[in-house]
Design a protein around this motif. Structure first.
Motif, PDB file in Angstrom:
ATOM      1  N   GLN A 152       0.822  -1.205   0.000  1.00 51.38           N
ATOM      2  CA  GLN A 152       0.000   0.000   0.000  1.00 51.38           C
ATOM      3  C   GLN A 152       0.859   1.258   0.000  1.00 51.38           C
ATOM      4  OE1 GLN A 152      -2.358  -0.927   3.477  1.00 51.38           O
ATOM      5  NE2 GLN A 152      -4.000  -1.833   2.249  1.00 51.38           N
ATOM      6  N   ALA A 155       1.914   1.771  -3.525  1.00 50.83           N
ATOM      7  CA  ALA A 155       0.833   2.366  -4.311  1.00 50.83           C
ATOM      8  C   ALA A 155       0.762   3.869  -4.072  1.00 50.83           C
ATOM      9  CB  ALA A 155      -0.500   1.704  -3.957  1.00 50.83           C
ATOM     10  N   HIS A 156       0.947   4.273  -2.821  1.00 49.49           N
ATOM     11  CA  HIS A 156       0.925   5.695  -2.484  1.00 49.49           C
ATOM     12  C   HIS A 156       2.093   6.420  -3.142  1.00 49.49           C
ATOM     13  CE1 HIS A 156       0.027   9.287  -0.229  1.00 49.49           C
ATOM     14  NE2 HIS A 156       1.232   9.288   0.325  1.00 49.49           N
ATOM     15  N   ALA A 159       1.222   7.034  -6.680  1.00 48.80           N
ATOM     16  CA  ALA A 159       0.208   8.090  -6.781  1.00 48.80           C
ATOM     17  C   ALA A 159       0.834   9.472  -6.618  1.00 48.80           C
ATOM     18  CB  ALA A 159      -0.884   7.864  -5.749  1.00 48.80           C
ATOM     19  N   SER A 164      -1.358   6.835 -12.234  1.00 50.68           N
ATOM     20  CA  SER A 164      -2.650   6.274 -11.857  1.00 50.68           C
ATOM     21  C   SER A 164      -2.443   4.847 -11.359  1.00 50.68           C
ATOM     22  CB  SER A 164      -3.600   6.289 -13.053  1.00 50.68           C
ATOM     23  OG  SER A 164      -4.856   5.754 -12.710  1.00 50.68           O
ATOM     24  N   CYS A 165      -2.822   4.597 -10.103  1.00 52.79           N
ATOM     25  CA  CYS A 165      -2.476   3.317  -9.484  1.00 52.79           C
ATOM     26  C   CYS A 165      -3.464   3.010  -8.371  1.00 52.79           C
ATOM     27  CB  CYS A 165      -1.052   3.385  -8.921  1.00 52.79           C
ATOM     28  SG  CYS A 165      -0.524   1.942  -7.982  1.00 52.79           S
ATOM     29  N   ASP A 166      -3.911   1.763  -8.302  1.00 56.65           N
ATOM     30  CA  ASP A 166      -4.777   1.301  -7.216  1.00 56.65           C
ATOM     31  C   ASP A 166      -4.201   0.020  -6.622  1.00 56.65           C
ATOM     32  OD1 ASP A 166      -6.966   3.233  -7.437  1.00 56.65           O
ATOM     33  OD2 ASP A 166      -7.373   2.262  -9.363  1.00 56.65           O
ATOM     34  N   TRP A 167      -4.328  -0.118  -5.316  1.00 58.80           N
ATOM     35  CA  TRP A 167      -3.927  -1.359  -4.676  1.00 58.80           C
ATOM     36  C   TRP A 167      -5.091  -2.335  -4.688  1.00 58.80           C
ATOM     37  CZ3 TRP A 167      -5.648  -3.727  -0.004  1.00 58.80           C
ATOM     38  CH2 TRP A 167      -4.928  -4.876   0.352  1.00 58.80           C
ATOM     39  N   LEU A 168      -4.808  -3.592  -5.051  1.00 57.53           N
ATOM     40  CA  LEU A 168      -5.823  -4.643  -5.056  1.00 57.53           C
ATOM     41  C   LEU A 168      -5.466  -5.682  -4.006  1.00 57.53           C
ATOM     42  CD1 LEU A 168      -6.109  -5.349  -8.914  1.00 57.53           C
ATOM     43  CD2 LEU A 168      -7.370  -3.663  -7.567  1.00 57.53           C
ATOM     44  N   GLN A 172      -9.580  -9.187  -5.028  1.00 57.75           N
ATOM     45  CA  GLN A 172      -9.763  -8.303  -6.176  1.00 57.75           C
ATOM     46  C   GLN A 172      -8.845  -8.701  -7.328  1.00 57.75           C
ATOM     47  OE1 GLN A 172      -8.935  -4.762  -3.822  1.00 57.75           O
ATOM     48  NE2 GLN A 172     -11.003  -3.990  -4.201  1.00 57.75           N
ATOM     49  N   LEU A 188      -0.595  -4.108  -7.486  1.00 57.90           N
ATOM     50  CA  LEU A 188      -0.844  -2.730  -7.899  1.00 57.90           C
ATOM     51  C   LEU A 188      -1.423  -2.781  -9.310  1.00 57.90           C
ATOM     52  CD1 LEU A 188       2.340  -0.807  -6.686  1.00 57.90           C
ATOM     53  CD2 LEU A 188       0.289  -1.473  -5.420  1.00 57.90           C
ATOM     54  N   TRP A 189      -2.501  -2.054  -9.509  1.00 53.45           N
ATOM     55  CA  TRP A 189      -3.223  -2.033 -10.778  1.00 53.45           C
ATOM     56  C   TRP A 189      -2.962  -0.690 -11.449  1.00 53.45           C
ATOM     57  CZ3 TRP A 189      -5.484  -3.451 -14.959  1.00 53.45           C
ATOM     58  CH2 TRP A 189      -6.589  -2.788 -15.512  1.00 53.45           C
TER      59      TRP A 189
END
Length: 409
Positions: A152, A155-156, A159, A164-168, A172, A188-189
């Motif tokens: 996480q 991911a931060h 960002a 553009s990034c999201d943690w899964l 998920q 990381l997506w």
């Protein structure tokens, strides 16, 4: 008004995209390469438009891990025996780019190229009738042992860098890619990245479109270039143009030296293993711990990665490709290939110690450069071509190109 004749040395993805830009600008264009277009490093890359990779490779976090990596002959990073003395000056320059100030500078320069990459590629491929070559399905970076909090935090970090990034979480991730191992703890997506199902096919498509526009392709080994945009080939031929672009990948340093520039370019050798089996994946999947990538391809599944320093012309080590099979099975248990199966390949990434390419002109008004894109040649090719085209036309480039100047060395 007479059309200027532009001669491009190098028919990889960098040279081909530059040829398109110059052709569109009205130049007569000739592209020369020792091999067929797209047969060098552009042939076997992972096919990933990696716009998320904005962080320079020179990371001080690498230093504690280097001894263990070097001790493992089949690990993700390897210096072949006897080559350490040769590559040591490059490594010292690489380490000098680990300071916070240098990292910030280099990251800004990488980001400036990557943030325009997908739009520039979309435009170029539409213009040349090859838009089907680019898929916008994003990509994932998966984790096995890394703690969730560390994932996480990563991911931060992306960002904050503008990616553009999201943690899964693991559930998920499995919904996104059901075929991946259940041992994966998260990912990381990156939704804004892309890939191509056939990097060599992309090069072939560009060549066909360029030929239809009258661009000439010459095959031959370039042995010398001059400040007057003259090129000598090993077979005795001489080619003369109004302008010269050196885009010869890992072979560019030799040509730059003939124009008076000493460039610390290293051939960073990457490997792939191409399997005929369909992966079932919808997008590229990279491993944070294993340092390799799986990409679904038109001809099956490509496992790519690893770094080897051994010199540009040393023979490939097939075991470097073979190790990718066990790595791939760890992420995709359904891979049923046996050891020894698949197509092995090795190519030389042209890498500079600051992780930045050389893009721009020089003291010789007829000579220009575009090389040294390391792991991001496919990603940055269209943007590099657009920027250099602006420089060659005498226009103010869309972004400051001074960080990529050949004179920085």
């Amino acid at each position: 008004m007479t059309q200027p004749h532009t001669l491009i040395v190098g028919a990889g993805i960098i040279g081909l995209t530059q040829a398109w830009i110059q052709s569109q600008a009205g130049d007569r264009v000739t592209v020369v390469d020792r091999d067929e277009p797209g047969r060098g490093a552009s042939f076997g890359n992972a096919g990933h438009f990696a716009t998320e990779q904005v962080f320079p490779l020179a990371d001080p976090a690498l230093l504690p891990r280097v001894p263990a990596m070097l001790m493992d002959p089949l690990g993700p990073f390897r210096i072949r025996g006897g080559y350490l003395v040769t590559v040591l000056p490059w490594l010292m320059r690489f380490m000098a780019n680990m300071t916070p100030a240098r990292r910030r500078h280099n990251q800004r320069a990488i980001t400036a190229l990557n943030c325009r990459a997908m739009e520039d590629w979309r435009w170029l491929l539409v213009e040349c009738g090859q838009s089907h070559r680019l898929l916008r399905q994003g990509s994932v970076l998966v984790y096995e042992q890394t703690p969730v909090l560390a994932q996480q935090r990563q991911a931060h970090t992306f960002a904050i860098a503008g990616v553009s990034c999201d943690w899964l979480d693991s559930e998920q991730l499995r919904k996104l890619e059901p075929g991946l191992s259940e041992r994966l703890s998260g990912a990381l997506w990156f939704p804004e990245t892309g890939h191509t199902l056939d990097p060599y096919g992309l090069c072939q498509g560009l060549q066909q479109s360029l030929s239809a526009r009258g661009v000439r392709f010459e095959q031959g080994e370039v042995t010398a270039v001059t400040p007057h945009a003259q090129v000598m080939l090993a077979d005795g031929r001489q080619l003369q143009a109004d302008r010269l672009v050196v885009a010869a990948g890992a072979w560019s340093a030799t040509l730059a030296a003939q124009l008076g520039y000493r460039v610390p370019l290293e051939a960073e050798r990457g490997y792939h293993l191409m399997l005929s089996q369909n992966s079932g994946l919808g997008r590229p999947v990279s491993s944070a711990e294993r340092k390799f990538i799986i990409t679904p391809m038109a001809g099956g599944t490509r496992l790519a990665g690893t770094v080897e320093f051994a010199g540009r012309d040393a023979p490939m080590n097939p075991r470097r490709a073979d190790i990718l099979l066990s790595q791939g099975k760890a992420l995709l248990p359904q891979l049923d290939a046996r050891q020894g199966e698949g197509e092995r390949w090795m190519g030389c990434r042209p890498s500079l110690p600051d992780s930045l390419p050389v893009i721009g002109g020089c003291r010789h008004r007829r000579c220009f450069f575009s090389f040294g894109h390391q792991h991001l040649g496919l990603t940055q090719a269209a943007t590099s071509a657009r920027l250099l085209g602006q420089v060659m036309a005498g226009l103010a480039p869309d972004i400051d190109v001074s960080p990529y100047a050949i004179g920085r060395f």
